[in-house]
Motif scaffolding. Sequence first.
Motif, PDB file in Angstrom:
ATOM      1  N   HIS A  52       2.052  29.728  -3.876  1.00 30.66           N
ATOM      2  CA  HIS A  52       2.171  30.547  -5.089  1.00 30.66           C
ATOM      3  C   HIS A  52       1.634  31.936  -4.768  1.00 30.66           C
ATOM      4  N   LEU A  53       2.526  32.881  -4.578  1.00 29.59           N
ATOM      5  CA  LEU A  53       2.133  34.246  -4.244  1.00 29.59           C
ATOM      6  C   LEU A  53       1.662  34.994  -5.488  1.00 29.59           C
ATOM      7  N   PRO A  54       0.600  35.797  -5.361  1.00 33.48           N
ATOM      8  CA  PRO A  54       0.202  36.639  -6.497  1.00 33.48           C
ATOM      9  C   PRO A  54       1.200  37.787  -6.646  1.00 33.48           C
ATOM     10  N   PRO A  55       1.965  37.854  -7.732  1.00 35.65           N
ATOM     11  CA  PRO A  55       3.046  38.839  -7.852  1.00 35.65           C
ATOM     12  C   PRO A  55       2.587  40.290  -7.825  1.00 35.65           C
ATOM     13  N   ASP A  56       1.330  40.545  -8.172  1.00 36.59           N
ATOM     14  CA  ASP A  56       0.833  41.917  -8.125  1.00 36.59           C
ATOM     15  C   ASP A  56       0.424  42.336  -6.714  1.00 36.59           C
ATOM     16  N   GLU A  57       0.449  41.384  -5.763  1.00 33.83           N
ATOM     17  CA  GLU A  57       0.025  41.672  -4.394  1.00 33.83           C
ATOM     18  C   GLU A  57       1.103  41.386  -3.353  1.00 33.83           C
ATOM     19  N   LEU A  58       1.805  40.256  -3.507  1.00 35.15           N
ATOM     20  CA  LEU A  58       2.790  39.838  -2.503  1.00 35.15           C
ATOM     21  C   LEU A  58       4.131  39.527  -3.165  1.00 35.15           C
ATOM     22  N   SER A  59       5.216  39.970  -2.521  1.00 30.65           N
ATOM     23  CA  SER A  59       6.537  39.743  -3.099  1.00 30.65           C
ATOM     24  C   SER A  59       7.315  38.632  -2.404  1.00 30.65           C
ATOM     25  N   ASN A  60       6.938  38.282  -1.170  1.00 29.39           N
ATOM     26  CA  ASN A  60       7.736  37.322  -0.424  1.00 29.39           C
ATOM     27  C   ASN A  60       6.926  36.770   0.735  1.00 29.39           C
ATOM     28  N   TRP A  61       7.402  35.672   1.303  1.00 24.32           N
ATOM     29  CA  TRP A  61       6.858  35.138   2.541  1.00 24.32           C
ATOM     30  C   TRP A  61       8.027  34.585   3.350  1.00 24.32           C
ATOM     31  N   ALA A  62       7.841  34.474   4.673  1.00 26.63           N
ATOM     32  CA  ALA A  62       8.914  33.964   5.535  1.00 26.63           C
ATOM     33  C   ALA A  62       8.334  33.471   6.850  1.00 26.63           C
ATOM     34  N   TRP A  63       9.031  32.506   7.448  1.00 25.02           N
ATOM     35  CA  TRP A  63       8.723  32.080   8.814  1.00 25.02           C
ATOM     36  C   TRP A  63       9.423  33.057   9.745  1.00 25.02           C
ATOM     37  N   CYS A  64       8.685  33.584  10.725  1.00 24.57           N
ATOM     38  CA  CYS A  64       9.245  34.638  11.571  1.00 24.57           C
ATOM     39  C   CYS A  64       9.050  34.362  13.057  1.00 24.57           C
ATOM     40  N   THR A  65      10.104  34.640  13.807  1.00 26.01           N
ATOM     41  CA  THR A  65      10.068  34.570  15.269  1.00 26.01           C
ATOM     42  C   THR A  65       9.346  35.810  15.801  1.00 26.01           C
ATOM     43  N   GLN A  66       9.087  35.841  17.092  1.00 23.10           N
ATOM     44  CA  GLN A  66       8.437  37.015  17.677  1.00 23.10           C
ATOM     45  C   GLN A  66       9.273  38.274  17.439  1.00 23.10           C
ATOM     46  N   GLU A  67      10.579  38.169  17.571  1.00 23.87           N
ATOM     47  CA  GLU A  67      11.443  39.330  17.324  1.00 23.87           C
ATOM     48  C   GLU A  67      11.313  39.821  15.881  1.00 23.87           C
ATOM     49  N   GLN A  68      11.290  38.901  14.927  1.00 25.85           N
ATOM     50  CA  GLN A  68      11.141  39.276  13.517  1.00 25.85           C
ATOM     51  C   GLN A  68       9.753  39.839  13.237  1.00 25.85           C
ATOM     52  N   ILE A  69       8.734  39.304  13.902  1.00 28.04           N
ATOM     53  CA  ILE A  69       7.376  39.831  13.767  1.00 28.04           C
ATOM     54  C   ILE A  69       7.370  41.295  14.181  1.00 28.04           C
ATOM     55  N   GLU A  70       7.968  41.593  15.314  1.00 28.38           N
ATOM     56  CA  GLU A  70       7.989  42.964  15.829  1.00 28.38           C
ATOM     57  C   GLU A  70       8.823  43.896  14.954  1.00 28.38           C
ATOM     58  N   GLN A  71       9.819  43.356  14.244  1.00 26.38           N
ATOM     59  CA  GLN A  71      10.635  44.173  13.342  1.00 26.38           C
ATOM     60  C   GLN A  71       9.932  44.434  12.009  1.00 26.38           C
ATOM     61  N   ARG A  72       9.230  43.436  11.487  1.00 21.90           N
ATOM     62  CA  ARG A  72       8.685  43.520  10.136  1.00 21.90           C
ATOM     63  C   ARG A  72       7.263  44.066  10.050  1.00 21.90           C
ATOM     64  N   MET A  73       6.502  43.940  11.125  1.00 17.64           N
ATOM     65  CA  MET A  73       5.097  44.337  11.100  1.00 17.64           C
ATOM     66  C   MET A  73       4.902  45.704  11.746  1.00 17.64           C
ATOM     67  N   SER A  74       3.781  46.337  11.443  1.00 20.43           N
ATOM     68  CA  SER A  74       3.423  47.559  12.164  1.00 20.43           C
ATOM     69  C   SER A  74       3.197  47.179  13.627  1.00 20.43           C
ATOM     70  N   PRO A  75       3.333  48.126  14.546  1.00 19.73           N
ATOM     71  CA  PRO A  75       3.130  47.793  15.963  1.00 19.73           C
ATOM     72  C   PRO A  75       1.772  47.148  16.249  1.00 19.73           C
ATOM     73  N   LEU A  76       0.699  47.659  15.645  1.00 19.98           N
ATOM     74  CA  LEU A  76      -0.626  47.085  15.852  1.00 19.98           C
ATOM     75  C   LEU A  76      -0.687  45.643  15.370  1.00 19.98           C
ATOM     76  N   LEU A  77      -0.230  45.395  14.140  1.00 24.53           N
ATOM     77  CA  LEU A  77      -0.270  44.032  13.603  1.00 24.53           C
ATOM     78  C   LEU A  77       0.615  43.092  14.406  1.00 24.53           C
ATOM     79  N   ALA A  78       1.766  43.576  14.839  1.00 31.24           N
ATOM     80  CA  ALA A  78       2.656  42.737  15.650  1.00 31.24           C
ATOM     81  C   ALA A  78       1.973  42.348  16.961  1.00 31.24           C
ATOM     82  N   ARG A  79       1.309  43.301  17.612  1.00 33.80           N
ATOM     83  CA  ARG A  79       0.598  42.979  18.864  1.00 33.80           C
ATOM     84  C   ARG A  79      -0.467  41.916  18.615  1.00 33.80           C
ATOM     85  N   ARG A  80      -1.207  42.063  17.513  1.00 30.71           N
ATOM     86  CA  ARG A  80      -2.274  41.112  17.194  1.00 30.71           C
ATOM     87  C   ARG A  80      -1.717  39.726  16.911  1.00 30.71           C
ATOM     88  N   VAL A  81      -0.655  39.644  16.141  1.00 31.07           N
ATOM     89  CA  VAL A  81      -0.088  38.342  15.781  1.00 31.07           C
ATOM     90  C   VAL A  81       0.565  37.671  16.994  1.00 31.07           C
TER      91      VAL A  81
END
Length: 158
Positions: free
Chosen positions: A108-137
């Motif tokens: 149950h996502l808090p609508p005032d904070e989060l709009s969606n969630w998804a399972w993501c591959t490494q390629e999707q991680i690198e597309q959707r996240m900032s470069p720093l966050l993608a490196r960390r994840v």
Amino acid sequence: MTLSGDYTATLPRKRMGAAVLFIDSAGRALLVEPVYKDYWEIVGGCVEENESPRQAAAREVKEELGTTVTPGRLLVVDWVPPRPDRTEGVMFVYDGGTLEAQSTAGIHLPPDELSNWAWCTQEQIEQRMSPLLARRVVAALRAKTEGASFDLEDGFHP
């Protein structure tokens, strides 16, 4: 020389964040989409005053997914240097384990904070996240697979 008061109170303070990495049976990472940013993140947030990073990670999972989790082992510690809009910080990523379909049905996502969630591959991680966050994840995924813990600086191995 005698110090009066609490010397440690005069030391520099660092911003801290804590997150939890969840994967599915295919090894994809669970990412969430904040309503106030133009990139995705893993579940987590700021460590509050007098709160441990592990406690913050558990609290953030409860706030963001509506479920109670005891974070597993530490996967990544990442020191982030200061930048024009942020102070330096130390970020912690804990293992949240593998979630099955029945576990995700209760998200149950808090609508005032989060709009969606998804399972993501490494390629999707690198597309959707900032470069720093993608490196960390990506590093956290590798640490999980290898049974290791990584000490990072700005998302890179020093």
